[in-house]
Scaffold this motif. Structure first.
Motif, short mmCIF file in Angstrom:
data_model
loop_
_atom_site.label_atom_id
_atom_site.label_comp_id
_atom_site.label_asym_id
_atom_site.label_seq_id
_atom_site.Cartn_x
_atom_site.Cartn_y
_atom_site.Cartn_z
N GLY A 141 51.69 44.63 13.70
CA GLY A 141 51.41 44.55 12.28
C GLY A 141 52.48 45.16 11.41
N LYS A 142 52.37 44.97 10.11
CA LYS A 142 53.37 45.48 9.17
C LYS A 142 53.08 46.91 8.71
CE LYS A 142 54.26 40.83 7.37
NZ LYS A 142 54.14 39.92 6.20
N GLY A 143 51.89 47.39 9.00
CA GLY A 143 51.54 48.75 8.60
C GLY A 143 50.57 48.78 7.43
N PHE A 144 49.85 49.87 7.31
CA PHE A 144 48.86 50.03 6.26
C PHE A 144 49.51 49.97 4.88
CE2 PHE A 144 46.09 53.09 3.77
CZ PHE A 144 45.06 52.18 3.58
N LEU A 145 48.97 49.11 4.01
CA LEU A 145 49.44 48.87 2.64
C LEU A 145 50.80 48.17 2.60
CD1 LEU A 145 48.50 52.26 0.88
CD2 LEU A 145 47.19 50.13 0.93
N GLU A 146 51.23 47.64 3.74
CA GLU A 146 52.55 47.00 3.81
C GLU A 146 52.46 45.50 3.96
OE1 GLU A 146 55.33 48.57 3.27
OE2 GLU A 146 54.28 50.49 3.08
N GLY A 147 51.27 44.95 3.89
CA GLY A 147 51.12 43.49 4.03
C GLY A 147 51.63 42.75 2.81
N THR A 148 52.70 42.01 2.96
CA THR A 148 53.31 41.33 1.81
C THR A 148 52.43 40.18 1.32
OG1 THR A 148 54.58 39.97 3.39
CG2 THR A 148 55.66 41.91 2.45
N ARG A 149 51.79 39.48 2.23
CA ARG A 149 50.90 38.39 1.81
C ARG A 149 49.63 38.95 1.19
NH1 ARG A 149 51.91 33.19 3.44
NH2 ARG A 149 53.83 32.94 4.63
N VAL B 234 43.49 42.44 8.41
CA VAL B 234 43.61 43.18 9.67
C VAL B 234 44.77 42.62 10.48
CG1 VAL B 234 42.44 43.85 11.81
CG2 VAL B 234 41.12 43.64 9.70
N GLY B 235 44.85 41.30 10.55
CA GLY B 235 45.92 40.67 11.33
C GLY B 235 47.30 40.95 10.78
N GLU B 236 47.43 40.94 9.44
CA GLU B 236 48.75 41.15 8.85
C GLU B 236 49.19 42.61 8.96
OE1 GLU B 236 51.36 40.13 4.88
OE2 GLU B 236 49.19 40.36 4.66
N GLU B 237 48.32 43.54 8.63
CA GLU B 237 48.75 44.94 8.56
C GLU B 237 48.64 45.67 9.90
OE1 GLU B 237 46.82 46.94 5.33
OE2 GLU B 237 48.08 45.89 3.87
N TRP B 238 47.74 45.22 10.78
CA TRP B 238 47.54 45.91 12.05
C TRP B 238 47.90 45.04 13.25
CZ3 TRP B 238 46.97 50.78 10.85
CH2 TRP B 238 46.37 51.13 9.65
N GLY B 239 48.23 43.77 13.00
CA GLY B 239 48.73 42.91 14.05
C GLY B 239 47.70 42.54 15.13
N PHE B 240 48.24 42.04 16.24
CA PHE B 240 47.38 41.63 17.37
C PHE B 240 46.57 42.81 17.89
CE2 PHE B 240 46.83 41.23 22.00
CZ PHE B 240 46.10 40.06 22.05
N MET B 241 47.16 43.99 17.90
CA MET B 241 46.44 45.17 18.39
C MET B 241 45.24 45.49 17.49
SD MET B 241 47.80 46.16 21.18
CE MET B 241 47.06 47.79 21.32
N GLY B 242 45.42 45.32 16.20
CA GLY B 242 44.34 45.60 15.27
C GLY B 242 43.20 44.60 15.38
N THR B 243 43.55 43.31 15.42
CA THR B 243 42.50 42.28 15.53
C THR B 243 41.77 42.39 16.86
OG1 THR B 243 44.16 40.69 16.34
CG2 THR B 243 43.66 40.66 13.98
N THR B 244 42.51 42.69 17.92
CA THR B 244 41.88 42.87 19.23
C THR B 244 40.91 44.05 19.23
OG1 THR B 244 43.83 41.95 20.36
CG2 THR B 244 42.30 43.26 21.70
#
Length: 427
Positions: A301-309, A327-337
């Motif tokens: 992910g891009k990080g908390f508060l770092e999601g450009t979209r 969740v997917g953008e800021e925390w990535g696959f690990m976050g969604t999982t």
């Protein structure tokens, strides 16, 4: 009932999972709606501030439920159910229209969505009816009454129009099947869904040809000792063709254009690839942007508060129906999982708690809770990643919304209250 005894009897594993999901949901609502970093999280004029307020109200709901006598829910289930039907009917006269759906009462400080309350009361009413000693689920008349309990609120919600909420009520069929409802009804339902999709994709003529080929193959490969009753088979084929013929009428005259567009996108009814891509970027804009947001998050992910979209408001209504994309953008696959694993543990725990109930009403209501929450979860995640059409169903405990959070909480903690009573009685 002593508070100390209640604390010991409550299923704290479920409570912990619930609290964790609500907290993670709020973190993502904060991220998707934050515009000024200097604003306090307790600013109730912001969406994340309002959600925090709803979370506090939900705590009040929990306390109220846990200190009400358990028998109260079963005794007044029918009254609750009828009251919720009256509220649904009242929407046609006094309802507030939001996003094209007249699904809310405007209470000034709060918009009440009675379809969320009706999920709770329908689960209670169904559990009460099925657990009645005089009810026999094998009896056709009793089956009809059980179906009416499920269908009445759905039929009142459908013309609002809110097909997403109406669809959730059909999840309560799982309760019926758990309690011995004949499985051939499930087969009929699946066949109807297959016929509906096949007719839209290939047309009634090809559906008829396909049914004819299946019939011929059935006779060719059946065992010599197997007898196929011709009259019921012929009747089934006629009904299937009549249903297929009705699909286009329903599709063109009952569904609104926005619903037809979503089905066209989901089933790839448009054969021109350029037009299909154009539909994905217009009618399917939300899902298209949601997929791109999740894809852009990568593995970590891009990080908390770092999601450009997320910050660019690329995904409309991201704090509600599309919260999972943040969740997917800021925390990535690990976050969604992680979120999927938490929900999976939550549902497995609820199944365990439901199965240990000795009281029929408690068990049946427990499976009603599981069915409703799981259907929300399944449809929402499928919608966000593009596997299912967009129908506006929130993710339980995650999506922004006061009505949904409080009534999901009410639904869950009534069940936990019933479970605590089981331990009090020593069974």
């Amino acid at each position: 009932m002593s508070g100390r005894g209640l604390v010991k009897r409550i299923d704290w594993i479920t409570v912990f999972l619930y609290a964790f999901l609500v907290f993670i949901g709020w973190i993502n609502i904060y991220s998707t709606t934050l515009t000024d970093p200097n604003t306090s999280i307790f600013d109730f004029s912001t969406l994340y501030g309002k959600q925090l307020f709803f979370m506090m109200l939900s705590l009040g709901v929990i306390v109220l439920v846990l200190f009400v006598e358990t028998s109260f829910f079963e005794r007044f289930a029918s009254i609750f159910y009828i009251s919720s039907l009256v509220l649904l009917i009242g929407l046609f006269l006094f309802g507030k229209t939001i996003a094209g759906a007249t699904s809310w009462y405007d209470l000034g400080f709060f918009n009440l969505q009675p379809s969320e309350l009706a999920k709770v009361t329908t689960a209670l009413a169904l559990a009460k009816y099925l657990s009645d000693i005089q009810t026999d689920i094998k009896n056709r008349k009793h089956q009809l009454y059980a179906l009416l309990i499920i269908l009445l609120p759905a039929l009142l919600i459908l013309p609002q129009p809110d097909p997403g909420s109406a669809l959730i009520y059909f999840s309560l069929f799982f309760v019926l099947f758990r309690e011995g409802f004949p499985l051939y009804y499930l087969g009929i339902l699946l066949i109807m869904v297959a016929l509906f999709a096949s007719t839209l994709m290939f047309g009634t003529v090809w559906v008829g040809i396909g049914l004819g080929i299946l019939t011929v193959l059935t006779f060719l490969f059946k065992r010599k000792s197997t007898k196929i009753p011709l009259l019921p088979l012929s009747l089934a084929l006629i009904l299937a063709m009549l249903f297929s013929l009705s699909v286009n009428f329903v599709y063109e005259n009952v569904f609104e254009q926005r619903h037809r567009d979503r089905f066209a996108l989901w089933l790839s009814l448009e054969k021109d690839e350029d037009k299909l891509e154009e539909i994905r970027k217009t009618i399917g804009y939300n899902t298209y942007q949601s997929e791109k947001a999740i894809e852009s998050g990568g593995f970590f992910g891009k990080g908390f508060l770092e999601g450009t979209r997320t910050k660019g408001d690329f995904v409309p209504e991201q704090q509600t129906d599309y919260i999972f994309s943040s969740v997917g953008e800021e925390w990535g696959f690990m976050g969604t999982t992680t979120v999927v694993i938490l929900f999976s543990l939550f549902f497995l725990r609820l199944i365990y708690v439901a199965e240990r109930q000795k009281n029929d009403f408690s068990r049946m209501f427990g499976y009603g809770v599981i069915s409703i929450l799981f259907m929300h979860y399944f449809i929402n995640i499928g919608m966000v990643i593009g596997l299912l059409p967009t129908i506006g169903v929130p993710l339980p405990f995650f999506s922004y919304g006061g009505s949904s959070l409080m009534f999901f909480t009410l639904l869950l903690f009534i069940f936990l209250k019933l479970d605590s009573n089981r331990l009090r009685d020593g069974i």
